[in-house]
Design a protein around this motif. Structure first.
Motif, short mmCIF file in Angstrom:
data_model
loop_
_atom_site.label_atom_id
_atom_site.label_comp_id
_atom_site.label_asym_id
_atom_site.label_seq_id
_atom_site.Cartn_x
_atom_site.Cartn_y
_atom_site.Cartn_z
N MET A 1 4.26 -39.04 -41.74
CA MET A 1 4.52 -38.67 -43.13
C MET A 1 3.19 -38.38 -43.84
O MET A 1 2.21 -39.08 -43.64
N GLU A 2 3.18 -37.33 -44.67
CA GLU A 2 1.96 -36.99 -45.37
C GLU A 2 1.79 -37.84 -46.64
O GLU A 2 2.76 -38.32 -47.19
N LYS A 3 0.54 -37.96 -47.02
CA LYS A 3 0.26 -38.85 -48.15
C LYS A 3 -0.56 -38.16 -49.23
O LYS A 3 -1.46 -37.38 -48.94
N ILE A 4 -0.21 -38.43 -50.48
CA ILE A 4 -1.01 -37.95 -51.61
C ILE A 4 -1.72 -39.13 -52.26
O ILE A 4 -1.08 -40.14 -52.58
N SER A 5 -3.03 -39.03 -52.38
CA SER A 5 -3.78 -40.08 -53.08
C SER A 5 -3.96 -39.67 -54.53
O SER A 5 -4.45 -38.58 -54.81
N VAL A 6 -3.56 -40.54 -55.42
CA VAL A 6 -3.72 -40.27 -56.85
C VAL A 6 -4.87 -41.13 -57.37
O VAL A 6 -4.79 -42.35 -57.36
N ILE A 7 -5.94 -40.47 -57.80
CA ILE A 7 -7.11 -41.22 -58.27
C ILE A 7 -7.13 -41.23 -59.79
O ILE A 7 -7.06 -40.19 -60.43
N GLY A 87 -5.44 -40.20 -48.35
CA GLY A 87 -4.33 -39.25 -48.24
C GLY A 87 -4.72 -37.92 -47.64
O GLY A 87 -5.90 -37.60 -47.49
N ASP A 88 -3.69 -37.11 -47.30
CA ASP A 88 -3.92 -35.75 -46.81
C ASP A 88 -4.19 -34.82 -47.98
O ASP A 88 -4.75 -33.75 -47.82
N TYR A 89 -3.74 -35.25 -49.17
CA TYR A 89 -3.98 -34.51 -50.40
C TYR A 89 -4.50 -35.51 -51.42
O TYR A 89 -4.13 -36.68 -51.38
N VAL A 90 -5.34 -35.03 -52.30
CA VAL A 90 -5.93 -35.93 -53.28
C VAL A 90 -5.83 -35.31 -54.65
O VAL A 90 -6.06 -34.12 -54.82
N TYR A 159 -8.34 -32.54 -63.77
CA TYR A 159 -7.06 -32.72 -63.08
C TYR A 159 -6.89 -31.65 -62.01
O TYR A 159 -6.71 -30.48 -62.33
N ARG A 160 -6.95 -32.03 -60.75
CA ARG A 160 -6.76 -31.09 -59.65
C ARG A 160 -6.05 -31.78 -58.50
O ARG A 160 -6.13 -32.99 -58.35
N LEU A 161 -5.43 -30.95 -57.69
CA LEU A 161 -4.89 -31.44 -56.43
C LEU A 161 -5.59 -30.66 -55.34
O LEU A 161 -5.73 -29.44 -55.44
N MET A 162 -6.08 -31.37 -54.33
CA MET A 162 -6.81 -30.65 -53.28
C MET A 162 -6.48 -31.21 -51.92
O MET A 162 -5.99 -32.33 -51.79
N THR A 163 -6.75 -30.41 -50.91
CA THR A 163 -6.54 -30.89 -49.56
C THR A 163 -7.70 -31.81 -49.18
O THR A 163 -8.73 -31.83 -49.84
N LYS A 164 -7.49 -32.52 -48.08
CA LYS A 164 -8.52 -33.45 -47.61
C LYS A 164 -9.82 -32.72 -47.32
O LYS A 164 -10.92 -33.22 -47.57
N GLN A 165 -9.67 -31.48 -46.83
CA GLN A 165 -10.85 -30.68 -46.48
C GLN A 165 -11.74 -30.44 -47.71
O GLN A 165 -12.97 -30.58 -47.65
N VAL A 166 -11.09 -30.07 -48.83
CA VAL A 166 -11.85 -29.82 -50.05
C VAL A 166 -12.49 -31.11 -50.54
O VAL A 166 -13.66 -31.15 -50.94
N LYS A 167 -11.71 -32.20 -50.48
CA LYS A 167 -12.23 -33.50 -50.92
C LYS A 167 -13.47 -33.87 -50.12
O LYS A 167 -14.49 -34.29 -50.67
#
Ligand code: UDP
Ligand code: MG
Length: 311
Positions: A1-7, A87-90, A159-167
Motif C-alpha cells: 500500500m502506498e503512503k502519503i506523509s503529511v508534514i 511516505g511515497d508522497y509527501v 503547500y505542495r504534494l510531491m513524490t519521494k524523488q522530488v523530496k
C-alpha cells in the motif's frame, strides 16, 4: 500500500492542531488504498502544542512528531519533516488550515493520473491580509523574478504534494539559509499549479511580523541571486566613467578659461553621494558574506529534543 506523509510545522498552534487533525481525517477517507502518516513538527512552541500532539499520538499511531529544542523557524521545521517522512508522497501543510486539506485529492490525482512529479498551490487573492503587506509582497516577487533565473510564483504557498524523488532532491540541499520556494524551483521536475482563494486561519494568530517577512525576503534574494553583487560593480564602472568625463571637462575648462575656485557645495553633495553608494555596496557584500559565514560554520539546521520514537 502506498503512503502519503503529511508534514505540519507547528509553532504555538494548540488550538489549530485538533481542528487540522479532524479535517485531515475527514479528507483521508476520500483516498482508496492509501495510508497516511502525520508528522507534526513542534518548532519550539511556548504553549501546549506538544502535549496536544502527544495526546493525538496516544490515540492514533499514524501521528508522529518531532519536537525541537527551541524555535528554529518554519523552514527548519519543514526540512526536519521532509527528512523524517517515510511516505511515497509527501505534502507540506500549515497547521492553521490555510492550506485546505480538501485540495489534496485533486493534487494527488494530478500526480497519479497526469504524470506530474509535484503539485504546488498558489492563492490568487490576498483577501484578509493587511494592504501594505500585500503591496510589499507583490514588490518582492517582481524584484526577485528580475534578479534570479529561478521562477518565483507570486502568492505561492509552501503547500505542495510531491513524490519521494522530488523530496529527496530537496533534502539533498542542506544549506542553512533555506528559502523553500526557491529550492523547489531549483530542483525542477514537472510541477502543476493549482489556484485557490485565500483562506483565513482557523485559530490563533499569524507568527509572521512585517520585520520577519522582510528578513525572509532578503534571504530569498541572497540565496537565489548574486545580482546585487554585480550591481556594486556596475555602479563602480558607471562612476569611473562619469569621473573621467568630469576630469576631462575640468582640464579643458582650466586651460581655456583659467581656474577660479568655485563649486564647493556641489563637491560636498557629490562626496556624500559617493560615500552613500560605497556604504551601500559594502552593505550588499556584507549581506552575502554573513550568509556565507553561516553556511561555512555548518551548524545543524535544527536540533531535536524529542520524537515519538522514545515513547
Ligand atoms: N510556523 C513555524 N515556525 C515559525 C513560524 C511559523 O513552524 O517560526 C508555522 C505555523 O505554526 C504555521 C505555519 O508555519 O503552521 C505558517 O505560519 P502562519 O500561519 O503564522 O503564517 P501565515 O499563514 O500568516 O503566513
Ligand atoms: Mg497561516
Amino acid at each position: 500500500m502506498e503512503k502519503i506523509s503529511v508534514i505540519v510545522s507547528c509553532y504555538n498552534e494548540e488550538k489549530s492542531i485538533p481542528l487540522f487533525y479532524e479535517e485531515m481525517e475527514r479528507v483521508s477517507k476520500d483516498f482508496e488504498n492509501i495510508e497516511f502518516e502525520y508528522i507534526f513538527v513542534n518548532d519550539g512552541s511556548k504553549d501546549e502544542t506538544l502535549n496536544v500532539i502527544k495526546e493525538l499520538r496516544s490515540k492514533d499511531n499514524k501521528v508522529r512528531y518531532i519536537s525541537f529544542s527551541r524555535n528554529f523557524g518554519k523552514e527548519a521545521a519543514m526540512f526536519a519533516g521532509l527528512e523524517a517522512a517515510e511516505g511515497d508522497y509527501v505534502t507540506l501543510m500549515d497547521a492553521d488550515l490555510q492550506d485546505p486539506p480538501k485540495l489534496l485529492k485533486e493534487m494527488f490525482d494530478a500526480i497519479k493520473n497526469e504524470g506530474y512529479d509535484s503539485v504546488a498551490t498558489r492563492r490568487v487573492t490576498r483577501k484578509g491580509e493587511p494592504k501594505i503587506r500585500s503591496f510589499f509582497a507583490r514588490m518582492f516577487y517582481k524584484l526577485i523574478n528580475k534578479v534570479t533565473d529561478f521562477e518565483m510564483v507570486d502568492g505561492a504557498r509552501d503547500y505542495r504534494l510531491m513524490t519521494k524523488q522530488v523530496k529527496d532532491a530537496i533534502i539533498s540541499m542542506k544549506e542553512y539559509n533555506r528559502f523553500s520556494k526557491g529550492l523547489c524551483s531549483f530542483v525542477g521536475f514537472n510541477t502543476k499549479w493549482i489556484e485557490y482563494e485565500n483562506v483565513q486561519r482557523v485559530a490563533g494568530e499569524t507568527k509572521w511580523s512585517f520585520w520577519k517577512l522582510f528578513k525572509y525576503a532578503l534571504e530569498g534574494i541572497t540565496a537565489f541571486s548574486t545580482a546585487p553583487l554585480a550591481l556594486a560593480s556596475i555602479m563602480g564602472i558607471l562612476f569611473c566613467l562619469i569621473s573621467g568625463l568630469f576630469i576631462a571637462l575640468i582640464i579643458i575648462k582650466t586651460v581655456v578659461f583659467g581656474d577660479p575656485t568655485s563649486g564647493w557645495p556641489s563637491m560636498v553633495c557629490i562626496m556624500i553621494f559617493l560615500g552613500g553608494v560605497q556604504l551601500l555596496s559594502l552593505g550588499v557584500i556584507g549581506q552575502y558574506l554573513s550568509k556565507t559565514y553561516l553556511e561555512v560554520k555548518n551548524r545543524p539546521i535544527y536540533i531535536v529534543k524529542e520524537t515519538e520514537k522514545k515513547n
